[in-house]
Design a protein around this motif. Structure first.
Motif, mmCIF file in Angstrom:
data_model
loop_
_atom_site.group_PDB
_atom_site.id
_atom_site.type_symbol
_atom_site.label_atom_id
_atom_site.label_comp_id
_atom_site.label_asym_id
_atom_site.label_seq_id
_atom_site.Cartn_x
_atom_site.Cartn_y
_atom_site.Cartn_z
ATOM 1 N N ASP A 381 -0.800 -7.813 -16.960
ATOM 2 C CA ASP A 381 -1.874 -8.306 -17.367
ATOM 3 C C ASP A 381 -1.408 -9.815 -17.807
ATOM 4 N N ASN A 382 -2.185 -10.876 -16.035
ATOM 5 C CA ASN A 382 -0.694 -12.458 -16.336
ATOM 6 C C ASN A 382 -2.581 -13.126 -16.703
ATOM 7 N N ALA A 383 -3.494 -12.907 -17.526
ATOM 8 C CA ALA A 383 -4.274 -13.373 -17.468
ATOM 9 C C ALA A 383 -4.269 -14.642 -18.955
ATOM 10 N N LYS A 384 -3.055 -14.689 -20.321
ATOM 11 C CA LYS A 384 -2.637 -15.773 -20.451
ATOM 12 C C LYS A 384 -1.554 -16.321 -19.799
ATOM 13 N N LEU A 385 -0.712 -16.597 -19.272
ATOM 14 C CA LEU A 385 0.219 -17.514 -18.397
ATOM 15 C C LEU A 385 -0.805 -18.297 -17.076
ATOM 16 N N LEU A 386 -1.876 -17.660 -16.815
ATOM 17 C CA LEU A 386 -2.294 -18.080 -15.806
ATOM 18 C C LEU A 386 -3.468 -19.332 -16.048
ATOM 19 N N ARG A 387 -4.205 -18.938 -17.974
ATOM 20 C CA ARG A 387 -4.860 -20.011 -18.516
ATOM 21 C C ARG A 387 -3.979 -21.648 -18.843
ATOM 22 N N GLU A 388 -2.709 -20.302 -19.544
ATOM 23 C CA GLU A 388 -1.443 -21.941 -20.274
ATOM 24 C C GLU A 388 -1.460 -22.575 -19.179
ATOM 25 N N PHE A 389 -1.033 -22.280 -17.913
ATOM 26 C CA PHE A 389 -0.001 -23.116 -17.083
ATOM 27 C C PHE A 389 -1.110 -23.723 -15.517
ATOM 28 N N GLU A 390 -2.409 -23.214 -15.957
ATOM 29 C CA GLU A 390 -3.308 -24.274 -15.070
ATOM 30 C C GLU A 390 -3.471 -25.698 -14.634
ATOM 31 N N GLY A 391 -3.253 -26.084 -14.113
ATOM 32 C CA GLY A 391 -3.492 -28.106 -14.251
ATOM 33 C C GLY A 391 -1.929 -28.186 -15.151
ATOM 34 N N VAL A 392 -0.782 -27.561 -15.055
ATOM 35 C CA VAL A 392 0.569 -27.647 -15.441
ATOM 36 C C VAL A 392 1.970 -27.834 -14.285
ATOM 37 N N VAL A 393 1.097 -26.512 -13.873
ATOM 38 C CA VAL A 393 2.145 -26.437 -12.591
ATOM 39 C C VAL A 393 1.216 -26.191 -10.419
ATOM 40 N N PRO A 394 1.696 -26.880 -10.360
ATOM 41 C CA PRO A 394 0.919 -26.711 -9.026
ATOM 42 C C PRO A 394 0.139 -25.943 -7.970
ATOM 43 N N ARG A 395 0.887 -24.402 -8.161
ATOM 44 C CA ARG A 395 0.521 -23.311 -8.015
ATOM 45 C C ARG A 395 0.691 -22.273 -8.813
ATOM 46 N N ILE A 396 0.098 -21.198 -8.643
ATOM 47 C CA ILE A 396 -0.183 -20.248 -9.676
ATOM 48 C C ILE A 396 0.368 -18.736 -8.853
ATOM 49 N N ILE A 397 0.755 -17.566 -8.883
ATOM 50 C CA ILE A 397 -0.151 -16.669 -7.816
ATOM 51 C C ILE A 397 0.474 -15.783 -8.959
ATOM 52 N N SER A 398 -0.580 -14.848 -9.018
ATOM 53 C CA SER A 398 -1.289 -13.559 -9.472
ATOM 54 C C SER A 398 -0.151 -12.359 -8.866
ATOM 55 N N THR A 399 0.617 -11.151 -9.635
ATOM 56 C CA THR A 399 1.206 -10.493 -8.559
ATOM 57 C C THR A 399 1.430 -9.291 -10.356
ATOM 58 N N ASP A 400 0.794 -8.068 -9.026
ATOM 59 C CA ASP A 400 1.237 -7.266 -10.336
ATOM 60 C C ASP A 400 2.671 -6.052 -10.078
ATOM 61 N N SER A 401 3.161 -6.311 -9.471
ATOM 62 C CA SER A 401 4.397 -5.844 -9.037
ATOM 63 C C SER A 401 6.132 -6.403 -8.398
ATOM 64 N N LEU A 402 6.826 -5.887 -8.713
ATOM 65 C CA LEU A 402 8.368 -6.125 -8.464
ATOM 66 C C LEU A 402 8.149 -7.067 -6.753
ATOM 67 N N ASP A 403 7.333 -5.755 -6.312
ATOM 68 C CA ASP A 403 8.126 -6.639 -4.840
ATOM 69 C C ASP A 403 7.063 -7.915 -4.304
ATOM 70 N N ALA A 404 5.308 -7.547 -4.857
ATOM 71 C CA ALA A 404 4.775 -8.295 -4.439
ATOM 72 C C ALA A 404 5.219 -10.122 -4.966
ATOM 73 N N ALA A 405 6.016 -10.003 -6.358
ATOM 74 C CA ALA A 405 6.452 -10.910 -6.762
ATOM 75 C C ALA A 405 7.642 -11.912 -6.121
ATOM 76 N N MET A 406 8.584 -11.246 -5.996
ATOM 77 C CA MET A 406 9.850 -11.376 -5.137
ATOM 78 C C MET A 406 9.230 -11.744 -3.823
ATOM 79 N N ARG A 407 8.270 -11.379 -2.852
ATOM 80 C CA ARG A 407 7.936 -11.690 -1.210
ATOM 81 C C ARG A 407 7.107 -13.302 -1.647
ATOM 82 N N ALA A 408 6.380 -13.431 -3.161
ATOM 83 C CA ALA A 408 6.091 -14.494 -3.281
ATOM 84 C C ALA A 408 6.929 -15.712 -3.176
ATOM 85 N N ALA A 409 7.713 -15.457 -4.151
ATOM 86 C CA ALA A 409 8.713 -16.992 -4.336
ATOM 87 C C ALA A 409 8.653 -16.532 -3.222
ATOM 88 N N ARG A 410 10.695 -15.621 -2.079
ATOM 89 C CA ARG A 410 10.879 -15.701 -1.584
ATOM 90 C C ARG A 410 9.440 -16.563 -0.259
#
Length: 449
Positions: A381-410
């Protein structure tokens, strides 16, 4: 014969059960989940009866006293029934402290920094040849060490949950690193309840004892007038001008001098292997505590310079293609992440998220705006992070697993960047614990980055 029931079969529980057995009590251990094989082997060796996969209420409610493992909340149904029955509930630390004889305890607590500070204090004392055991939140079970060894000193990292169950226990040297909002889900979402738990580190201390604390922490300063603190006080600071007749430490231009009584040591933080302001605080606290324990100042200096970073706390994993990957999985609250982001000197791809503990992300937004170009949210559940940092960080990516998060970060990272796993949340939505999260992060980096 007094009947002792131990709730929880983890490291705290098995140690408590074995100490109770050694002291001749009628002891029974109960765990609602599965007990690790290595702990069951120890319980069998000591002939401690136990159950797993559920609680036998009749047997538990016949106890004279219950030792509750810190991970079990007060809201658990069995704990409520124990309370309703009027049975005393204590922590492993309270129980173990009854049987340490003339040994003394250095107890470290705080929202952040306590693991590094505890590890550093233990290293300094061990390097000095002192007869010392490491326990509490890290190391061996305190109660097990009491049951099976004979030590002059115990160095104990204490969580607020362990402090909650302590009543007569006394720290001979108490260390309070800081108090920032954390675990509020366990404290009725009331910060003052959590503050009160942390301040229990000072209970029962006498004029012969020492209290090391942050002189820069406004929450601690606000609490001090409400307590009758008879012990010798040793504040440490980098921002506020603090002093105490018993001693203190102050960081100025990368150096600090720590003084306790007539002993003092000067440290050049540039020579330390652990970097950043948070680690300067950790080193000041450790120097003051070990001076108070009577360690030679020159030994303190050598050990501090020799101390390597703690695993899962701003731990460099690898640098690949000009991108540095940092494992800060232990940063499970906002304040830990604040220190991590504060120390970043390269553009940041920040991986955050997990089980939110009632976080207020406002303190992170300044650094996020200045240093983070991509936030990768990793949680169910990334809803709170997405809401809090919208407009603060230029790019926000929502993932629901370690592998997906790591690939997005790479994919987001550029040469010269740092990919920082610093979650600000507990790990329990996707992982067993923060160690499991950090280990899987490191494995992925070494294989795929």
């Amino acid at each position: 014969m007094k009947k002792i029931v131990v709730l929880g079969g983890g490291i705290s529980g098995y140690g408590s059960a074995i100490l109770a057995r050694k002291k001749g009590f009628d002891v029974f251990l109960s765990d609602s989940g599965r007990i690790a094989d290595r702990y069951k082997a120890k319980l069998d060796e000591w002939e401690v009866p136990y159950e797993e996969g559920g609680h036998t209420e009749e047997r538990i409610l016949a106890a004279s006293e219950v030792i509750k493992s810190p991970g079990i909340p007060e809201s658990a149904p069995i704990v409520r029934k124990i309370r309703e029955a009027g049975i005393p509930v204590i922590s492993e630390i309270e129980f173990g402290g009854r049987y340490i004889g003339r040994a003394r305890c250095i107890c470290i607590t705080g929202s952040n920094g306590k693991t590094t500070t505890t590890s550093l204090i233990y290293k300094i004392m061990r390097d000095a040849g002192m007869n010392v055991a490491l326990g509490g939140n890290i190391g061996e079970s305190f109660a097990y060490s009491v049951a099976t060894g004979s030590y002059d000193w115990y160095v104990l990292e204490l969580s607020s949950f362990q402090l909650d169950g302590m009543y007569r226990f006394r720290a001979h040297i108490g260390v309070l690193m800081n108090i920032t909002p954390d675990h509020l889900d366990r404290y009725d979402h009331c910060f003052q309840n959590y503050i009160d738990a942390k301040m229990r580190i000072t209970q029962n201390m006498t004029s012969r004892d020492w209290f090391v604390y942050s002189g820069d922490d406004e929450t601690i300063w606000a609490q001090l007038p409400h307590y009758d603190l008879r012990m010798r006080q040793l504040p440490f600071a980098a921002r506020n001008a603090v002093a105490s007749s018993a001693g203190d430490a102050f960081l100025l231009d990368g150096r600090f001098t720590a003084t306790a009584g007539k002993a003092s040591v000067e440290i050049d933080t540039a020579k330390m292997q652990i970097k950043g302001l948070h680690n300067a605080y950790n080193a000041m606290a450790a120097a003051l505590a070990t001076l108070a324990a009577g360690v030679d100042p020159e030994q303190i200096r050598r050990s501090i310079y020799d101390f390597a970073p703690v695993e899962h706390r701003l731990e460099p994993v690898a640098e690949r293609g000009g991108v540095l990957w940092l494992n800060d999985s232990k940063a499970t609250n906002v304040d830990s992440v604040w220190y991590a982001l504060e120390g970043m000197t390269r553009p940041v791809v920040w991986i955050a998220g997990g089980t939110d503990k009632g976080n207020d992300y406002t303190p992170l937004k300044k650094f996020a705006r200045e240093k983070v170009h991509t936030l990768v949210c990793m949680g169910l559940d990334n809803a709170k992070l997405l809401r809090e940092f919208e407009g603060v960080v230029p790019r926000i990516i929502s993932t629901d697993s370690l592998d997906a998060a790591m690939r997005a970060a790479r994919e987001a990272a550029r040469p010269g960047d740092v990919v920082l796993l610093s979650p600000a949340c507990a790990s329990f939505d996707l992982f067993k614990n923060y160690e499991n999260r950090g280990e899987l992060f490191k494995q992925w980096v070494l294989k795929n980055a």
